[in-house]
Design a protein around this motif. Structure first.
Motif, PDB file in Angstrom:
ATOM      1  N   SER A   1       0.848  -1.773   0.103  1.00 12.57           N
ATOM      2  CA  SER A   1      -0.197  -0.271   0.122  1.00 12.57           C
ATOM      3  C   SER A   1       0.741   1.587   0.302  1.00 12.57           C
ATOM      4  CB  SER A   1      -0.961   0.240   1.303  1.00 12.57           C
ATOM      5  OG  SER A   1       0.112   0.595   2.258  1.00 12.57           O
ATOM      6  N   PRO A   2       0.375   2.433  -0.493  1.00 17.59           N
ATOM      7  CA  PRO A   2       1.290   3.609  -0.117  1.00 17.59           C
ATOM      8  C   PRO A   2       1.767   4.375   0.569  1.00 17.59           C
ATOM      9  CG  PRO A   2      -1.347   3.637  -2.071  1.00 17.59           C
ATOM     10  CD  PRO A   2      -0.880   2.243  -0.895  1.00 17.59           C
ATOM     11  N   GLN A   3       0.516   3.694   2.025  1.00 17.17           N
ATOM     12  CA  GLN A   3       1.267   4.040   3.063  1.00 17.17           C
ATOM     13  C   GLN A   3       2.207   3.595   3.976  1.00 17.17           C
ATOM     14  OE1 GLN A   3      -2.674   4.947   5.911  1.00 17.17           O
ATOM     15  NE2 GLN A   3      -3.674   4.891   3.742  1.00 17.17           N
ATOM     16  N   ASP A   4       1.997   2.232   3.647  1.00 17.95           N
ATOM     17  CA  ASP A   4       2.674   1.133   3.718  1.00 17.95           C
ATOM     18  C   ASP A   4       4.435   1.967   3.016  1.00 17.95           C
ATOM     19  OD1 ASP A   4       5.135  -0.826   4.623  1.00 17.95           O
ATOM     20  OD2 ASP A   4       3.413  -2.154   3.586  1.00 17.95           O
ATOM     21  N   LEU A   5       4.700   2.175   2.053  1.00 16.64           N
ATOM     22  CA  LEU A   5       5.791   2.158   0.835  1.00 16.64           C
ATOM     23  C   LEU A   5       5.989   3.691   1.157  1.00 16.64           C
ATOM     24  CD1 LEU A   5       4.362   1.708  -2.591  1.00 16.64           C
ATOM     25  CD2 LEU A   5       6.171   0.631  -1.192  1.00 16.64           C
TER      26      LEU A   5
ATOM     27  N   GLN B   1      -7.938  13.809  -8.576  1.00 14.07           N
ATOM     28  CA  GLN B   1      -9.444  13.358  -8.842  1.00 14.07           C
ATOM     29  C   GLN B   1      -9.096  12.322  -7.551  1.00 14.07           C
ATOM     30  OE1 GLN B   1     -10.696  12.535 -13.236  1.00 14.07           O
ATOM     31  NE2 GLN B   1      -8.530  13.670 -13.622  1.00 14.07           N
ATOM     32  N   ALA B   2      -8.044  12.469  -7.100  1.00  9.21           N
ATOM     33  CA  ALA B   2      -7.568  11.222  -6.016  1.00  9.21           C
ATOM     34  C   ALA B   2      -8.543  11.507  -5.264  1.00  9.21           C
ATOM     35  CB  ALA B   2      -6.680  11.646  -5.070  1.00  9.21           C
ATOM     36  N   ALA B   3      -9.914   9.853  -5.086  1.00  6.10           N
ATOM     37  CA  ALA B   3     -10.867   9.382  -3.906  1.00  6.10           C
ATOM     38  C   ALA B   3     -10.732   9.320  -2.742  1.00  6.10           C
ATOM     39  CB  ALA B   3     -11.553   8.900  -4.309  1.00  6.10           C
ATOM     40  N   SER B   4      -9.043   9.448  -2.465  1.00  7.75           N
ATOM     41  CA  SER B   4      -8.745   9.097  -0.827  1.00  7.75           C
ATOM     42  C   SER B   4      -7.415   9.231  -0.740  1.00  7.75           C
ATOM     43  CB  SER B   4      -8.809   6.946  -1.270  1.00  7.75           C
ATOM     44  OG  SER B   4      -8.267   6.171  -2.008  1.00  7.75           O
ATOM     45  N   LEU B   5      -7.072   8.954   0.124  1.00  3.86           N
ATOM     46  CA  LEU B   5      -5.584   8.730   0.680  1.00  3.86           C
ATOM     47  C   LEU B   5      -4.726   8.254  -0.030  1.00  3.86           C
ATOM     48  CD1 LEU B   5      -3.630  10.865   2.242  1.00  3.86           C
ATOM     49  CD2 LEU B   5      -3.665   8.560   4.300  1.00  3.86           C
ATOM     50  N   ASP B   6      -5.072   6.774   0.016  1.00  2.00           N
ATOM     51  CA  ASP B   6      -3.647   5.916  -1.038  1.00  2.00           C
ATOM     52  C   ASP B   6      -4.167   6.892  -2.277  1.00  2.00           C
ATOM     53  OD1 ASP B   6      -3.607   4.373   1.347  1.00  2.00           O
ATOM     54  OD2 ASP B   6      -4.836   2.635   0.506  1.00  2.00           O
ATOM     55  N   GLU B   7      -5.583   6.469  -3.393  1.00  2.00           N
ATOM     56  CA  GLU B   7      -5.603   7.090  -5.004  1.00  2.00           C
ATOM     57  C   GLU B   7      -4.315   8.606  -4.195  1.00  2.00           C
ATOM     58  OE1 GLU B   7      -9.060   8.217  -6.484  1.00  2.00           O
ATOM     59  OE2 GLU B   7      -9.385   5.693  -5.988  1.00  2.00           O
ATOM     60  N   LEU B   8      -4.294   9.464  -3.279  1.00  2.00           N
ATOM     61  CA  LEU B   8      -3.448  10.659  -3.601  1.00  2.00           C
ATOM     62  C   LEU B   8      -1.833  10.266  -3.238  1.00  2.00           C
ATOM     63  CD1 LEU B   8      -3.504  13.671  -3.246  1.00  2.00           C
ATOM     64  CD2 LEU B   8      -3.375  14.020  -0.702  1.00  2.00           C
ATOM     65  N   LEU B   9      -2.023   9.730  -2.418  1.00  2.00           N
ATOM     66  CA  LEU B   9      -0.532   8.788  -1.885  1.00  2.00           C
ATOM     67  C   LEU B   9      -0.213   8.451  -3.735  1.00  2.00           C
ATOM     68  CD1 LEU B   9      -0.468   7.514   1.193  1.00  2.00           C
ATOM     69  CD2 LEU B   9       0.445  10.340   1.048  1.00  2.00           C
ATOM     70  N   PHE B  10      -0.239   7.063  -3.992  1.00  2.00           N
ATOM     71  CA  PHE B  10       0.143   6.569  -5.044  1.00  2.00           C
ATOM     72  C   PHE B  10       0.125   7.600  -6.223  1.00  2.00           C
ATOM     73  CE2 PHE B  10      -0.477   2.018  -4.990  1.00  2.00           C
ATOM     74  CZ  PHE B  10       0.438   1.790  -5.647  1.00  2.00           C
TER      75      PHE B  10
END
Ligand code: GUN
Ligand code: ZN
Length: 429
Positions: A350-354, A400-409
């Motif tokens: 996950s981007p949060q993990d990375l 267009q990021a719909a979540s924190l994961d999408e923004l970080l990714f």
């Protein structure tokens, strides 16, 4: 005291790979008892602003404040080695790396390169690094002096390499250990600097040199140790020839007393479960170096294997085997490597993990939990201001990021040094 208003990313529990984004946040920094700027408060602007009404506040609209990145393994004298192709690690060392490292015997070259190196770390948002210098003590002095000038938290060491190395970089056993001790006394715990005992890898160090390094590790229990292990199959075969009785490559370091908390081993690719257990039980940690491993064709760090046995690790550039100073490039490469995992193929980190692996997780690996790599109150105030509008495609995707994961990714996949608007280093006094 000073305050900064922006979106703020942090890890509420530094042991857990879960980030929180305070969308309209306030970060308040001020001196601790030593006079060093640390985080005094972090939270929603609406909640904290009344309490800190008199504090001068810088507003970064549309920007994201993130903890300064930590590079767990980088070679200062390899800035001019980046992008040198070779069949694998050993010819790369011989044909490209050692010739460049030789140049660091010259004080002028070391000083010029140190200025460039520290500036490049900062330009990329890296605020803490564990670095190899060359085998010349002057290279450590140049690097740490430049880090001190910039108030950077930098840990570095003179490489130990008294055998199987060419003239110009090979050191002498007894003198190398005397030099190491003198450098520990000169630099370790001075301002924000630290020293790391730095045997290059088993093939380049005589048993006497490894033994001496182990003795210094006992004498100075809070210095770091850094080396390389299990990176490349030819390297491993060489170690097997040198130590036919050893259970594994990693066990040679254990035999010389070089595994403990604050010992960071780069690569750790070709491990079995006994090696993973040894890492966990000794408290040593791995510096996963994905761009280097992909560039040199070394192999893939096994994330599932590391987590199954529970040893610590974090991310590293390994410049100049690695191809980039940018934490975004490193996190993306780690994502690719995760998908190739040996024991669990297709892993999707996950981007949060990375992000954790390059900040709070790397700080844990260094034994600097609560000191750097996060923005919880008490942490030293090293942070980076990111501009997710830095490039047209990133601006479009991030919007267009719909979540924190999408923004970080979006930032991991599309980001580089252009994303880093400002790097702020904790100041003394
Ligand atoms: N093993 C021994 N020295 C080195 C080095 O400089 N880089 C890498 N990647 N591996 C090594
Ligand atoms: Zn390395």
């Amino acid at each position: 005291m000073k305050a900064y208003r922006a979106s703020i990313l942090y890890f509420p529990d530094p042991a857990v790979r879960r980030a929180v984004l305070e969308v309209d946040g306030l970060l308040v920094v001020g001196p601790d008892a030593r006079g060093r700027q640390v985080v005094q408060a972090l939270g929603a602007h609406a909640e904290l602003a009344p309490r800190f009404a008199g504090v001068p506040t810088t507003h970064f609209p549309g920007r994201i404040i993130v903890p300064g990145f930590i590079d767990l393994h980088i070679h200062f004298p390899q800035i001019d080695v980046i992008g040198s192709p070779a069949e694998g690690l050993l010819p790369w060392l011989e044909n490209h790396t050692f010739p460049q490292e030789k140049r660091f015997s010259a004080q002028g070259h070391s000083a010029e390169a140190a200025t460039f190196f520290i500036a490049e770390l900062l330009r990329n948002g890296v605020t803490t690094a564990l670095a190899f210098a060359s085998s010349h003590p002057e290279s450590v002095n140049a690097l740490l002096a430049e880090a001190q000038k910039n108030q950077l938290r930098l840990i570095a060491g003179k490489v130990l390499m008294d055998q199987h190395s060419p003239d110009g970089v090979r050191d002498e056993t007894e003198q190398s250990l005397l030099d190491t001790e003198a450098l520990i006394r000169r630099w370790h715990n001075v301002d924000r600097l630290g020293y790391a005992i730095t045997p290059r890898f088993v093939p380049s160090c005589s048993a006497a040199q490894l033994h001496g390094a182990g003795e210094l590790a006992v004498k100075y229990p809070d210095v770091w140790i850094q080396s390389h292990v299990a990176e490349n199959r030819d390297e491993i075969a060489w170690v097997r020839q040198l130590y036919p009785e050893a259970r594994s490559y990693l066990s040679v370091y254990a035999q010389f007393g070089l595994m403990r908390p604050r010992a960071i081993y780069a690569h750790c690719i070709h491990f079995d479960d006994a090696d993973r257990t040894l890492m966990r039980d000794t408290g040593a940690a791995a510096a996963a170096s994905p761009t280097s491993n992909l560039f040199l064709g070394s192999g893939f760090f096994d994330y599932a294997g590391a987590d199954r046995m529970g040893f610590g690790y974090g991310l590293a550039s390994d410049v100049g085997g690695g191809t980039s100073f940018s934490p975004f490039h490193t996190m993306l490469a780690a994502y690719y490597v995760g998908r190739e995992g040996q024991t669990k193929p297709g892993l999707s980190l996950s981007p949060q993990d990375l992000w954790w692996q390059h900040t709070a997780g790397a700080a844990r690996a260094l034994g600097l939990d609560g000191v750097v790599g996060n923005l919880l109150p008490g942490c030293e105030a090293d942070f980076v201001v990111l501009n997710p509008q830095a490039t047209p495609l990133l601006a479009r995707r991030a919007a267009q990021a719909a979540s924190l994961d999408e923004l970080l990714f979006s930032m991991i996949v599309l980001g580089d040094d252009r994303l880093v608007e400002t790097t702020v280093i904790s100041q003394a006094g």
